[in-house]
Motif scaffolding. Sequence first.
Motif, PDB file in Angstrom:
ATOM      1  N   SER A  25       0.832  -1.196   0.000  1.00 50.65           N
ATOM      2  CA  SER A  25       0.000   0.000   0.000  1.00 50.65           C
ATOM      3  C   SER A  25       0.871   1.252   0.000  1.00 50.65           C
ATOM      4  O   SER A  25       2.038   1.213   0.374  1.00 50.65           O
ATOM      5  CB  SER A  25      -0.894   0.009   1.231  1.00 50.65           C
ATOM      6  N   LEU A  26       0.254   2.330  -0.402  1.00 52.04           N
ATOM      7  CA  LEU A  26       0.974   3.599  -0.436  1.00 52.04           C
ATOM      8  C   LEU A  26       1.478   3.953   0.965  1.00 52.04           C
ATOM      9  O   LEU A  26       2.563   4.485   1.131  1.00 52.04           O
ATOM     10  CB  LEU A  26       0.045   4.693  -0.976  1.00 52.04           C
ATOM     11  N   GLU A  27       0.673   3.600   1.958  1.00 52.08           N
ATOM     12  CA  GLU A  27       1.071   3.927   3.319  1.00 52.08           C
ATOM     13  C   GLU A  27       2.339   3.186   3.723  1.00 52.08           C
ATOM     14  O   GLU A  27       3.271   3.776   4.268  1.00 52.08           O
ATOM     15  CB  GLU A  27      -0.046   3.612   4.308  1.00 52.08           C
ATOM     16  N   TRP A  63       7.537  13.593  -3.312  1.00 55.78           N
ATOM     17  CA  TRP A  63       7.938  12.223  -3.039  1.00 55.78           C
ATOM     18  C   TRP A  63       8.318  11.580  -4.359  1.00 55.78           C
ATOM     19  O   TRP A  63       7.471  11.372  -5.217  1.00 55.78           O
ATOM     20  CB  TRP A  63       6.809  11.457  -2.365  1.00 55.78           C
ATOM     21  N   VAL A  71       5.009  11.112  -6.650  1.00 49.43           N
ATOM     22  CA  VAL A  71       3.687  10.958  -6.037  1.00 49.43           C
ATOM     23  C   VAL A  71       3.249  12.342  -5.573  1.00 49.43           C
ATOM     24  O   VAL A  71       3.969  12.994  -4.819  1.00 49.43           O
ATOM     25  CB  VAL A  71       3.730   9.994  -4.829  1.00 49.43           C
ATOM     26  N   PRO A  72       2.086  12.846  -6.034  1.00 52.15           N
ATOM     27  CA  PRO A  72       1.697  14.209  -5.670  1.00 52.15           C
ATOM     28  C   PRO A  72       1.331  14.332  -4.181  1.00 52.15           C
ATOM     29  O   PRO A  72       0.792  13.384  -3.598  1.00 52.15           O
ATOM     30  CB  PRO A  72       0.485  14.494  -6.553  1.00 52.15           C
ATOM     31  N   ALA A  74      -1.035  15.796  -2.845  1.00 51.46           N
ATOM     32  CA  ALA A  74      -2.471  15.590  -2.618  1.00 51.46           C
ATOM     33  C   ALA A  74      -2.762  14.123  -2.293  1.00 51.46           C
ATOM     34  O   ALA A  74      -3.773  13.809  -1.671  1.00 51.46           O
ATOM     35  CB  ALA A  74      -3.266  16.023  -3.852  1.00 51.46           C
ATOM     36  N   ARG A  75      -1.873  13.211  -2.706  1.00 53.25           N
ATOM     37  CA  ARG A  75      -2.059  11.801  -2.378  1.00 53.25           C
ATOM     38  C   ARG A  75      -1.396  11.414  -1.072  1.00 53.25           C
ATOM     39  O   ARG A  75      -1.943  10.629  -0.307  1.00 53.25           O
ATOM     40  CB  ARG A  75      -1.515  10.916  -3.503  1.00 53.25           C
ATOM     41  N   PHE A  76      -0.191  11.907  -0.809  1.00 52.96           N
ATOM     42  CA  PHE A  76       0.502  11.395   0.369  1.00 52.96           C
ATOM     43  C   PHE A  76       0.329  12.245   1.630  1.00 52.96           C
ATOM     44  O   PHE A  76       0.419  11.704   2.734  1.00 52.96           O
ATOM     45  CB  PHE A  76       1.984  11.101   0.072  1.00 52.96           C
ATOM     46  N   ILE A  79      -2.495  10.940   3.850  1.00 54.45           N
ATOM     47  CA  ILE A  79      -2.120   9.703   4.547  1.00 54.45           C
ATOM     48  C   ILE A  79      -1.214  10.030   5.734  1.00 54.45           C
ATOM     49  O   ILE A  79      -1.411   9.538   6.845  1.00 54.45           O
ATOM     50  CB  ILE A  79      -1.403   8.711   3.588  1.00 54.45           C
TER      51      ILE A  79
END
Length: 279
Positions: A25-27, A63, A71-72, A74-76, A79
């Motif tokens: 997962s991204l996390e 990132w 990775v923008p 707004a995505r990370f 989280i």
Amino acid sequence: AKETGKGRCVVYSQGHSGPPQHDISLEAAMFQAVREGEFLLYYQPIVDAQTREIQGFETLMRWKHPTLGMVPPARFIPIAETNGLINLLGAWALKAACVQLKQFEEVAKRPLYISVNISPRQFRNDKFLDVLDDAIAFSGLLGEQLVLEITEGTLMIDPVHAESILSKMTERKARIAIDDFGTGYSSLAYLKRFPISVLKIDRAFIRDLPGSQKDGAICNAVLDLAKHLDLSVVAEGVETVEQLQYLEQRGCQYIQGYLTGKPMAANVALAALKESMHR
Ligand code: C2E
Ligand code: CA
Ligand code: CA
Ligand code: CA
């Protein structure tokens, strides 16, 4: 965890540092990214609308994942806000940005300022003022060269606590900017209650200028309000000369947007500062 004070955020862990796995997962990837030092900072110029001279920079986190690419935020950021990693990342960003500003100034040979985004969770963290003091002391910046960008939402979660933190920030001479101004759920009363210095007009109100009458009316109202409350205004997301002229003619002093500079790596920002000295 170790902040290198410059460039990258690196967390050393015992042993394991294998190749990135698939389908994690991204996390999970984020924790790995922190260990691997994949986060970096970009800097976007904030310029004087009249002279176009760079006055400062907003720090924007990036990132760079080895396989996912960029990775923008707004995505990370959401989280990191949820799992608390934002406290570590944010502390690193604040310190690294302050250190970076020193280098920008050495090249520019004039005072500049650095603007740093502070997320709601970071703002509410017990250690936040220590983090702020550490960044100022370590970098040797003057508090007045630091602008902390918070949203209306951050202030509204717990206004009593916010008031006490903001007064401690201003004791250090750091300035407070309201990010994405006009997009949050809040009353204008907070402009009276809190020690705010800067309003950043959200790109949503700039995008359709000069054609949109409604957006024009909103921008004019913000500029008027700011003038009477003695606040500075930064227009965000300015992409065209027409937008810049419209805002400049109505007394908007500062511009930030692709027209006058995209977010860029520190070495690119340094080159831009060097170049602007020879104009
Ligand atoms: P923001 O604070 O409102 O930052 C401005 C965003 O607008 C940035 O997106 C910037 O790249 C983009 N932008 C600037 N000029 C233009 C333009 O002319 N046109 C367009 N279309 N976009 C423009 P970015 O870098 O993707 O960041 C998105 C958001 O992520 C930021 O919005 C901020 O809320 C958050 N963020 C970024 N870095 C950090 C950080 O270090 N800490 C925290 N807490 N949040 C961050
Ligand atoms: Ca911002
Ligand atoms: Ca903004
Ligand atoms: Ca925004």
